[in-house]
Motif scaffolding. Structure first.
Motif, mmCIF file in Angstrom:
data_model
loop_
_atom_site.group_PDB
_atom_site.id
_atom_site.type_symbol
_atom_site.label_atom_id
_atom_site.label_comp_id
_atom_site.label_asym_id
_atom_site.label_seq_id
_atom_site.Cartn_x
_atom_site.Cartn_y
_atom_site.Cartn_z
ATOM 1 N N PHE A 122 14.687 0.007 9.907
ATOM 2 C CA PHE A 122 13.730 1.107 9.939
ATOM 3 C C PHE A 122 14.311 2.255 9.139
ATOM 4 C CE2 PHE A 122 12.008 5.044 11.789
ATOM 5 C CZ PHE A 122 10.666 4.821 11.551
ATOM 6 N N GLY A 123 13.496 2.821 8.262
ATOM 7 C CA GLY A 123 14.000 3.903 7.432
ATOM 8 C C GLY A 123 12.875 4.711 6.812
ATOM 9 N N ILE A 124 13.233 5.501 5.828
ATOM 10 C CA ILE A 124 12.270 6.402 5.187
ATOM 11 C C ILE A 124 12.337 6.218 3.678
ATOM 12 C CG2 ILE A 124 13.908 8.339 5.062
ATOM 13 C CD1 ILE A 124 11.507 10.195 5.672
ATOM 14 N N ALA A 125 11.172 6.309 3.042
ATOM 15 C CA ALA A 125 11.092 6.162 1.587
ATOM 16 C C ALA A 125 10.340 7.346 0.996
ATOM 17 C CB ALA A 125 10.374 4.859 1.230
ATOM 18 N N TRP A 126 10.744 7.728 -0.219
ATOM 19 C CA TRP A 126 10.038 8.780 -0.948
ATOM 20 C C TRP A 126 10.212 8.551 -2.448
ATOM 21 C CZ3 TRP A 126 14.687 9.328 1.476
ATOM 22 C CH2 TRP A 126 15.749 9.835 0.745
ATOM 23 N N GLU B 71 0.839 -1.206 0.000
ATOM 24 C CA GLU B 71 0.000 0.000 0.000
ATOM 25 C C GLU B 71 0.873 1.254 0.000
ATOM 26 O OE1 GLU B 71 -4.115 -0.970 2.308
ATOM 27 O OE2 GLU B 71 -2.321 -0.923 3.540
ATOM 28 N N MET B 72 1.937 1.241 0.788
ATOM 29 C CA MET B 72 2.841 2.395 0.852
ATOM 30 C C MET B 72 3.501 2.643 -0.498
ATOM 31 S SD MET B 72 4.720 1.797 4.486
ATOM 32 C CE MET B 72 3.779 1.333 5.927
ATOM 33 N N LYS B 73 3.972 1.571 -1.117
ATOM 34 C CA LYS B 73 4.630 1.696 -2.419
ATOM 35 C C LYS B 73 3.685 2.311 -3.440
ATOM 36 C CE LYS B 73 6.840 -1.013 -6.070
ATOM 37 N NZ LYS B 73 7.236 -2.374 -6.519
ATOM 38 N N LYS B 74 2.441 1.854 -3.470
ATOM 39 C CA LYS B 74 1.460 2.390 -4.422
ATOM 40 C C LYS B 74 1.213 3.870 -4.182
ATOM 41 C CE LYS B 74 -1.061 -1.903 -5.404
ATOM 42 N NZ LYS B 74 -2.353 -2.626 -5.271
ATOM 43 N N GLU B 75 1.077 4.257 -2.901
ATOM 44 C CA GLU B 75 0.821 5.664 -2.590
ATOM 45 C C GLU B 75 2.020 6.542 -2.918
ATOM 46 O OE1 GLU B 75 -2.086 7.372 -1.435
ATOM 47 O OE2 GLU B 75 -2.722 5.522 -2.389
ATOM 48 N N GLY C 113 11.406 0.270 -5.454
ATOM 49 C CA GLY C 113 10.722 0.494 -6.717
ATOM 50 C C GLY C 113 11.606 1.331 -7.613
ATOM 51 N N PRO C 114 11.328 1.353 -8.923
ATOM 52 C CA PRO C 114 12.173 2.091 -9.872
ATOM 53 C C PRO C 114 12.357 3.566 -9.519
ATOM 54 C CG PRO C 114 10.602 0.699 -11.039
ATOM 55 C CD PRO C 114 10.215 0.661 -9.595
ATOM 56 N N ASP C 115 11.301 4.176 -8.964
ATOM 57 C CA ASP C 115 11.362 5.611 -8.662
ATOM 58 C C ASP C 115 11.385 5.908 -7.168
ATOM 59 O OD1 ASP C 115 11.230 6.199 -11.414
ATOM 60 O OD2 ASP C 115 9.038 6.025 -11.374
ATOM 61 N N ILE C 116 11.561 4.864 -6.354
ATOM 62 C CA ILE C 116 11.496 5.052 -4.901
ATOM 63 C C ILE C 116 12.895 5.062 -4.285
ATOM 64 C CG2 ILE C 116 10.719 4.041 -2.719
ATOM 65 C CD1 ILE C 116 8.263 3.044 -4.183
ATOM 66 N N PHE D 1 6.220 10.953 2.305
ATOM 67 C CA PHE D 1 7.199 10.046 2.911
ATOM 68 C C PHE D 1 6.508 8.873 3.593
ATOM 69 C CE2 PHE D 1 9.306 14.259 3.260
ATOM 70 C CZ PHE D 1 10.443 13.991 2.500
ATOM 71 N N CYS D 2 7.196 7.747 3.615
ATOM 72 C CA CYS D 2 6.811 6.603 4.448
ATOM 73 C C CYS D 2 7.958 6.314 5.395
ATOM 74 C CB CYS D 2 6.559 5.362 3.593
ATOM 75 S SG CYS D 2 4.966 5.343 2.798
#
Length: 293
Positions: A266-270, A129-133, A150-153, A141-142
């Motif tokens: 634990f980390g952050i994704a955007w 769900e996070m990846k899709k959003e 992901g390719p753009d994450i 941010f997640c």
């Protein structure tokens, strides 16, 4: 092709119902229907399958809708960027965080430095769900206990820690410092619901230890899970970072798991293609320092 025509199509595609779409847009149904028909004539293909009075968006419509939403999102980001350049924006962030007990402290400290920023939190239960959003730029941010790729994450790891087995203080293993996970193969487990990323991971660890977990209770809140363990109703797998003050609770014991290795990050994704506002850039810098300290 008119901007309003595209907005009309977007609303009809969302509802698949002319009556509901016309009510939202405050236009008459005949005008809305004519607009959609003109758009289809311009494109040379139907965007909906029509069965009497019912509409169903078809493959052409789904592809076109995706492109329109991307275009609208780009326009929104452009407006945000221009407002910031002109000094008109106070900043807004949308985040998802998988460690809710840390959120009040994190936001309190961030807002003390940046009181002008408005923050919205989304509750998402799985990395999918996070990846899709993130991919659709629905969130900025997640902050996740599981890497999101992901390719753009973009993913940045803050902390790595070992999962612990949490048992009641009077449990037969409570006097031990470490255990093999297989030693609790017959124990009742208290866990998050099926479909959550954490549940998938913990179930996988149990399978690596050679057993299928006996799930006695499924609860959505980590604090509620810990309460049931305190009451002696079962055991659970826990990330120490998720415990907060409960890490010092005398009613439970945290045991190191020797086999299998249960290491989480634990980390952050955007989304690297998503425009990061000044508020977002400040937030990213802040959380790096927050978890480094």
């Amino acid at each position: 092709m008119e901007f309003l025509q595209l907005k009309y199509f977007q609303a009809v595609a969302r509802y698949e119902n002319m009556t509901q779409a016309s009510a939202e847009l405050n236009v008459s149904q005949p005008s809305l229907s004519n607009s959609i028909q003109r758009l289809e004539k311009k494109l040379g293909v139907p965007l909906f399958d029509r069965h009497r009075r019912h509409l169903k968006i078809n493959a052409f419509g789904k592809v076109y809708l995706g492109k329109i939403e991307q275009a609208f999102k780009a326009l929104e980001e452009g407006e945000t960027e221009i407002k910031e350049m002109a000094g008109l924006s106070k900043g807004h962030l949308t985040i998802c965080m998988m460690l809710p007990h840390l959120l009040p402290t994190l936001l309190k400290e961030f807002l003390a430095v940046h009181p002008h920023v408005r923050i919205s939190q989304r509750q998402l239960n799985s990395t999918l769900e996070m990846k899709k959003e993130l991919e659709r730029s629905g969130i900025d941010f997640c902050l996740s206990t599981f890497p999101i790729s992901g390719p753009d994450i973009e993913w940045l790891t803050f902390v790595k820690e070992e999962m612990r087995l949490t048992v009641p203080k009077h449990h037969r293993l409570a006097s031990r410092e470490s255990v093999n996970l297989s030693e609790v193969s017959e124990e009742p487990f208290i866990s998050l619901p099926v479909g959550t990323s954490f549940r998938e991971i913990t179930d996988d660890y149990c399978r690596r230890a050679g057993f299928e977990p006996n799930i006695a209770f499924e609860l959505e809140e980590t604090s509620a899970i810990q309460t049931l363990v305190e009451m002696g109703l079962g055991v659970t797998l826990t990330l120490p970072m998720t415990l907060g003050n409960r890490a010092f609770n005398k009613e439970t014991v945290q045991l190191k798991i020797v086999e299998p290795t249960c290491m989480r990050t634990f980390g952050i994704a955007w989304n690297r293609k998503h425009y990061l506002s000044k508020a977002a850039v400040h937030f990213l810098q802040f959380v790096k320092q927050f978890f480094a300290s």
